[in-house]
Design a protein around this motif. Sequence first.
Motif, PDB file in Angstrom:
ATOM      1  N   MET A 265       3.828   4.809  -0.305  1.00  7.91           N
ATOM      2  CA  MET A 265       2.775   4.860  -1.267  1.00  7.91           C
ATOM      3  C   MET A 265       2.920   4.853  -2.636  1.00  7.91           C
ATOM      4  N   PHE A 266       2.122   3.932  -3.472  1.00 14.57           N
ATOM      5  CA  PHE A 266       2.092   4.023  -4.857  1.00 14.57           C
ATOM      6  C   PHE A 266       1.779   5.018  -5.113  1.00 14.57           C
ATOM      7  N   LEU A 359       4.724  -3.930 -15.177  1.00 15.35           N
ATOM      8  CA  LEU A 359       5.755  -3.464 -14.641  1.00 15.35           C
ATOM      9  C   LEU A 359       6.919  -4.132 -14.858  1.00 15.35           C
ATOM     10  N   ALA A 360       6.354  -6.028 -15.142  1.00 15.96           N
ATOM     11  CA  ALA A 360       7.332  -6.352 -16.228  1.00 15.96           C
ATOM     12  C   ALA A 360       7.877  -6.011 -17.213  1.00 15.96           C
ATOM     13  N   GLN A 361       6.822  -5.729 -18.044  1.00 19.31           N
ATOM     14  CA  GLN A 361       6.753  -5.366 -19.256  1.00 19.31           C
ATOM     15  C   GLN A 361       7.751  -3.891 -19.429  1.00 19.31           C
ATOM     16  N   GLN A 362       7.510  -3.272 -18.555  1.00 21.17           N
ATOM     17  CA  GLN A 362       8.248  -1.667 -18.607  1.00 21.17           C
ATOM     18  C   GLN A 362      10.102  -1.624 -17.763  1.00 21.17           C
ATOM     19  N   LYS A 364      10.935  -1.283 -15.219  1.00 20.90           N
ATOM     20  CA  LYS A 364      11.441  -0.880 -13.777  1.00 20.90           C
ATOM     21  C   LYS A 364      10.547  -1.266 -12.356  1.00 20.90           C
ATOM     22  N   THR A 365      11.632  -0.127 -11.721  1.00 21.57           N
ATOM     23  CA  THR A 365      10.454  -0.623 -10.470  1.00 21.57           C
ATOM     24  C   THR A 365       9.850  -0.125 -10.309  1.00 21.57           C
ATOM     25  N   VAL A 366       8.994   0.227  -9.394  1.00 25.27           N
ATOM     26  CA  VAL A 366       7.260   0.520  -8.786  1.00 25.27           C
ATOM     27  C   VAL A 366       8.282   2.008  -8.596  1.00 25.27           C
ATOM     28  N   SER A 367       8.938   2.383  -8.335  1.00 24.52           N
ATOM     29  CA  SER A 367       8.926   3.868  -7.718  1.00 24.52           C
ATOM     30  C   SER A 367       9.348   4.177  -9.492  1.00 24.52           C
ATOM     31  N   GLU A 368      10.060   3.607  -9.703  1.00 26.73           N
ATOM     32  CA  GLU A 368      10.638   4.171 -10.582  1.00 26.73           C
ATOM     33  C   GLU A 368       9.408   4.476 -12.023  1.00 26.73           C
ATOM     34  N   LEU A 369       8.794   3.934 -11.972  1.00 29.13           N
ATOM     35  CA  LEU A 369       6.884   3.383 -13.171  1.00 29.13           C
ATOM     36  C   LEU A 369       6.619   4.778 -12.443  1.00 29.13           C
TER      37      LEU A 369
END
Length: 460
Positions: A265-266, A359-362, A364-369
């Motif tokens: 879960m985020f 997410l696209a502009q960063q 990163k993966t979701v977990s990295e974000l």
Amino acid sequence: MSLIKSISGIRGTIGGKTDENLTPLDIVKFTSAFGCWLQHNRGKQNLTLVIGRDARISGQMVSSLVISTLQGLGINVIDLGLSTTPTVEIMVTETHADGGIILTASHNPKQWNALKLLNEKGEFITAENGAEVLKLAAEENFIYADVDHLGTCETRSDAMDIHIARILQLPVVNAEAIRAKHFRIVVDAVNSTGGIAIPKLLETLGCEVIRLYCEPNGQFPHNPEPLKEHLTDICKMVKKEKADLGIVVDPDVDRLAIIDENGEMFGEEYTLVAVADYLLRQKKGFAVSNLSSSRALRDVARKLGSDYAASAVGEVNVVTLMKEKNAVIGGEGNGGVIYPDLHYGRDSLVGTALFLTHLAQQNKTVSELRKTYPSYFMGKKKMELTPEINVDDLLTKVQKEYPNDEVSTADGVKIDFPNNWVHLRKSNTEPIIRIYTEASTQQEADELGDRMIGKIKSLI
């Protein structure tokens, strides 16, 4: 089985006795009350209302009763059929209607349904207005139209497309950046209307969609509230399919939960945090949530040179404060994102588009974000009291115990300590104090709740 008559609408379980459950007679009565109130409030009889419903089993029955009752009052109806809460809200202003009714019990189980009432701005009616509607319903003194002045009913099948088009027109939604990523996304829409709307949006954005429980038949395969304990299936599928993320919405699509690429879960509190992080990078201003939402939103806003304000719990209260502060972004910690440049309502579709842009502009993966945000843990407890105890007086005593700390009494008592907080709210229906806490570890949050229960007991 039960019937809850609140200032924001009427909610209950289908079947059973009138005035104890949401029966056909109750549906007609409360629809009549709202229609008559709107006619008086708008100063005209020939109104137009937008109606839409989630995919609950009872939805078609409830919708038929509501539409026929409004026509009986001489009110014209625009019927969206299967829709989402934010779509109905947007279509009220899109069609210049006088109000709307959303037929959904949100995250409640399948036996529930509800009438959620909207004004001409496509926003939930105020507490004062809701009380007036309930008063009219209790009086049951309705005047219906004669045969020559019955309302009409127009069906619309383009509402979701209009909603999505409005989202894609937003300057802050970078569709090209999202398309370039070719995101592979699992969607759990709990077999309601999110199963239509979310894949439609994602495919427009060039994403590959893996559908899980996206058949809008109202047979909820798990508890429809998008909490961790209910989402084991999508967590497993994200990993199995090697997807970039998972998206979960509730039955009426106003709450958004994210699953990372590892099937974790985020965090429902962090949907709003991530969207705010993106938007406040574009434009400084206020972020707004309610007093029981995570401190992470405040931390992110201040880090970006912006500010934060907290309202009493409830979407209407959040929206009121957002307007007062001219907020850039707001919402609730349950995954409800409110982006005012689109409309003042929780909206999982715009939340999805904004999250994916970020997410696209960063890159990163979701977990990295997720690792870029402060990590907090929340605790929820309750304390039952005897009926003779005055809960308001007790909360006042608690407040006085912390003269040197930051205390808010906008909704119960919230005490902000340097490293954690506790929020005490009384139940409106029983002698209970609900105790919400947040800290840097789950153990600390739970221990803070226990200490507060001890403090309350010492003051009784």
